[in-house]
Design an enzyme around this catalytic site. Structure first.
Site, PDB file in Angstrom:
ATOM      1  N   GLN A 311       0.825  -1.209   0.000  1.00  0.00           N
ATOM      2  CA  GLN A 311       0.000   0.000   0.000  1.00  0.00           C
ATOM      3  C   GLN A 311       0.863   1.265   0.000  1.00  0.00           C
ATOM      4  OE1 GLN A 311      -0.174  -2.529   2.126  1.00  0.00           O
ATOM      5  NE2 GLN A 311      -2.258  -2.976   2.790  1.00  0.00           N
ATOM      6  N   GLN A 333      -0.133  -0.262  -5.730  1.00  0.00           N
ATOM      7  CA  GLN A 333      -1.231  -0.669  -4.853  1.00  0.00           C
ATOM      8  C   GLN A 333      -1.767   0.558  -4.108  1.00  0.00           C
ATOM      9  OE1 GLN A 333      -0.389  -4.070  -2.388  1.00  0.00           O
ATOM     10  NE2 GLN A 333      -2.244  -3.810  -1.168  1.00  0.00           N
ATOM     11  N   ASP A 334      -3.104   0.745  -4.149  1.00  0.00           N
ATOM     12  CA  ASP A 334      -3.749   1.820  -3.376  1.00  0.00           C
ATOM     13  C   ASP A 334      -3.360   3.240  -3.819  1.00  0.00           C
ATOM     14  OD1 ASP A 334      -4.906  -0.200  -1.946  1.00  0.00           O
ATOM     15  OD2 ASP A 334      -4.094   0.387   0.002  1.00  0.00           O
ATOM     16  N   ASP A 355      -6.355  -2.639  -5.973  1.00  0.00           N
ATOM     17  CA  ASP A 355      -7.273  -1.739  -5.251  1.00  0.00           C
ATOM     18  C   ASP A 355      -6.913  -0.275  -5.473  1.00  0.00           C
ATOM     19  OD1 ASP A 355      -8.158  -4.156  -4.205  1.00  0.00           O
ATOM     20  OD2 ASP A 355      -7.094  -3.910  -2.299  1.00  0.00           O
ATOM     21  N   ARG A 423     -13.400  -5.338  -5.880  1.00  0.00           N
ATOM     22  CA  ARG A 423     -13.633  -6.394  -4.898  1.00  0.00           C
ATOM     23  C   ARG A 423     -14.077  -5.761  -3.586  1.00  0.00           C
ATOM     24  NH1 ARG A 423      -8.016  -8.657  -2.466  1.00  0.00           N
ATOM     25  NH2 ARG A 423      -6.881  -6.705  -2.307  1.00  0.00           N
TER      26      ARG A 423
END
Ligand SMILES: *[C@@H]1O[C@H](CO)[C@@H](O)[C@H](O)[C@H]1NC(C)=O
Ligand SMILES: *[C@@H]1O[C@H](CO)[C@@H](O)[C@H](O)[C@H]1NC(C)=O
Ligand SMILES: *[C@@H]1O[C@H](CO)[C@@H](O)[C@H](O)[C@H]1NC(C)=O
Ligand SMILES: *[C@@H]1O[C@H](CO)[C@@H](O)[C@H](O)[C@H]1NC(C)=O
Ligand SMILES: *[C@@H]1O[C@H](CO)[C@@H](O)[C@H](O)[C@H]1NC(C)=O
Ligand SMILES: *[C@@H]1O[C@H](CO)[C@@H](O)[C@H](O)[C@H]1NC(C)=O
Length: 599
Positions: A311, A333-334, A355, A423
């Protein structure tokens, strides 16, 4: 005392017979109707007379809010005190996020309670949703740093449950508004602010330039100066081109800040904090903004920690009524943490792996380019991870008229990685994709589980009239919460009602609009004069092949080429695609050649 009781009985009965059951203990009668009756009754019973007589739902709403506020203040001071108990850096990192998050929660509750704030049910629902999200985020910080065993039990309180109760009372059906848009921006966006976005060079209060030609050389120095301003009117900070290696925070007290760059290719703010490097996700962001009314235009926000550090947020917004226009968000990520409150993104570029658009805001993306990047081996690409934890929150992610594509590093290895639309990060995860172009990278299943059956019945994922090779819904997941939206009413509650983009002469305008939509990806529109805009309109009414656009200035032409190629190597292709989907059945490549976007 007897007089009191008599008065109470008379009043109650005369108002509503069913209320008589409230006679024994009116507060607990109301508490029973809440999602979390126990803490409600528990705290009400400790102060039986504090909150006065509760006759109407609105009385109870106020009481429940006051109770949540009181307990939140109590929890905040307890949390402050717990600071001395932190045993290591990780606990300290998670704890210091919590301090900020409690402060924000109290702010949200306070403005919901404040009788002088003009506030609709929807405003209140937004702020209460944020109050709750903050506390979830506080908890999540300890968990992700593996520091939950010791501190979290010490911090335990019932504030989350009490806020959840207030969300349930406040939600009486009027808290789901029909989205309304004016001139391509949400109804809540002030006309003056829209003009600022559309002015070529808005007047700046402060200029930042690395070469010393402005008031400050760093963005941080400019933000510090802005913090000292008096009042809370619109305040414009112009950041000249350059790569700014800084971490920036625009806090709760700094309202109505606008950052204007020289274009997302040229003004870049970059950092590299990450969970792998010991940050919480929350605090990893290169740029953090929570002050309401924030606007950014023509800036790229970047996090370079890389996929191996997990993240790593480029931008986090918890700014209510924030708008991002023609901005870039680059990370893995993120990348983009749409943490809370109401947010709007238009004509932005968003890059990431896992994500990469996530959080619990009420957020709309329009006309954006969304790029999956190459993740680590064995990772899957998930575009969204929406985090609604309470069914009464009014949050969700809506992605409209955008393009879902593979970035250049993913293209050559496309077969080694699967890409999903989203998700369920939390129980009531809520995301819709409306009228987007989905390229072949999107997996036929469309959506991915988070963890087994978790949230599959309670989430809401919808798709409406998307196009492109990844858009077929015939092999999509069969979860109870997933649906293909066919009813235009259902969609229109979530979709922008497209309006003409302004101007008086309708015939011309709508064609200009079409063209404007088509060229924005090349950023060409800005470079043209109003006279040229009108010329476009006229030409589009004739045979498209006859179109010939001349940019007189050689340097302008070169810049148009550079901007397109550099921001996105496939920029010219995107332009072609956009012609197709905007139903201008033109020979786009001829056009692109003529206007210098394609060699
Ligand atoms: C939370 O509420 C329960 C009742 O549901 C109560 O027993 C408990 O003491 C409360 N916890 C705190 C920390 O106040
Ligand atoms: C709540 O808001 C009011 C009015 O702005 C302010 O005076 C008060 O101090 C605030 N209370 C808390 C606990 O922040
Ligand atoms: C937390 O623990 C898990 C499993 O033990 C590990 O995979 C992860 O890297 C740890 N995270 C941090 C930030 O230490
Ligand atoms: C609920 O709806 C009614 C009527 O639409 C409105 O008057 C009231 O303020 C709303 N809010 C609450 C919390 O009851
Ligand atoms: C366009 O890009 C080239 C090569 O990167 C550069 O030399 C030139 O200065 C750029 N021109 C403009 C107008 O930005
Ligand atoms: C758009 O139209 C051009 C020219 O007709 C065609 O070559 C191209 O494949 C089309 N693109 C899409 C995405 O339909």
């Amino acid at each position: 005392m007897a007089m009191n009781i008599l008065f109470f009985i008379l009043l109650t009965i005369s108002i509503s017979p069913y209320l008589s059951s409230a006679l024994l203990n009116d507060a607990s009668w109301w508490c029973e109707k809440m999602p979390n009756p126990e803490p409600c009754k528990h705290f009400m019973s400790t102060k039986p007379n504090k909150f006065g007589l509760i006759l109407h739902k609105s009385d109870f709403r106020k009481v429940a809010l006051e109770l949540a506020m009181e307990r939140a203040l109590n929890a905040e001071s307890h949390t402050k005190w717990l600071g001395q108990k932190c045993r290591n850096e990780r606990e300290k990192a998670a704890w210091s996020d919590c301090l900020k998050l409690y402060e924000s929660t109290i702010l949200q509750l306070n403005q919901t309670l404040d009788p002088t704030t003009k506030c609709t049910d929807f405003d209140a629902q937004t702020w209460l949703s944020t109050a709750l999200t903050n506390l979830e985020t506080c908890r999540a910080g300890f968990v992700e740093l593996n520091a939950s065993d010791y501190m979290l039990p010490l911090m335990s309180n019932n504030v989350t449950k009490l806020i959840s109760n207030t969300l349930a009372i406040n939600n009486n059906g009027s808290t789901t508004p029909v989205e309304s848009y004016k001139h391509g921006f949400p109804g809540w966006f002030r006309p003056g602010d829209r003009k600022l976005l559309q002015t070529a060079a808005p007047r700046a209060n402060i200029v930042v330039a690395q070469d010393g030609s402005g008031n400050y050389r760093t963005v941080k120095a400019a933000i510090d100066a802005a913090a000292k301003r008096s009042g809370s009117g619109r305040f414009v900070i112009y950041i000249k081109r350059g790569v700014y290696r800084e971490n920036i925070e625009i806090g709760n007290k700094m309202k109505n800040i606008m950052l204007v760059g020289d274009g997302m290719k040229y003004t870049i703010i970059t950092g590299s904090r990450s969970v792998g490097g010991g940050s919480t996700t929350f605090n990893s962001a290169t740029v953090i903004v929570t002050g309401s009314g924030f606007i950014a235009r023509g800036i790229t926000f970047r996090n370079t920690a890389g996929p191996q550090n997990h993240q790593a947020v480029a931008l986090r917004s918890g700014s209510d009524l924030s708008v991002f226009y023609r901005c870039g968000f680059e990370g893995y990520q993120d990348t983009l943490y749409v943490h809370s409150q109401r947010q709007f993104y238009k004509e932005c570029y968003i890059y990431g792996t896992v994500d990469f658009i996530f959080g619990n805001a009420a957020v709309v993306f329009q006309n954006c380019m969304i790029y999956g990047r190459r993740p680590m081996a064995s990772q899957k690409i998930t575009i969204t991870a929406q985090g609604r934890t309470d069914s009464n929150q009014n949050t969700g992610i809506s992605i409209q008229n955008s393009r879902i594509m593979a970035a250049s590093d993913l293209k050559p290895v496309l077969n080694s990685f699967k890409t999903f639309l989203g998700r369920p990060w939390k129980q009531y995860s809520r995301t819709v994709f409306l009228k987007n172009y989905m390229d072949g990278l999107v997996d036929p299943a469309g959506w991915l589980e988070w963890d087994g059956n978790f949230a599959l019945n309670t989430l809401y994922y919808g798709e409406y009239r998307n196009t492109g090779p990844g858009s077929s819904t015939s092999r999509r997941v069969k979860w109870r919460g997933y649906r293909v939206i066919t009813n235009s009413n259902e969609a229109s509650r979530k979709r922008a009602r497209r309006k003409r983009c302004g101007g008086r002469k309708k015939g011309h305008t709508s064609r200009i609009c079409k063209y404007q939509r088509a060229v924005y990806l090349g950023f060409l529109w800005d470079l043209l004069t109003p006279k040229q805009h009108v010329k476009f309109g006229r030409m589009l009414r004739r045979k498209p092949t006859k179109i010939e656009i001349k940019i007189e200035d050689k340097e302008e032409l070169e810049e148009a080429r550079n901007r397109t190629a550099a921001v996105n190597p496939t920029g010219a292709t995107a332009l072609l695609h956009h012609f197709n989907t905007s139903s201008a059945s033109a020979s786009a490549s001829t056009k692109a050649q003529r206007i210098g976007l394609q060699s």
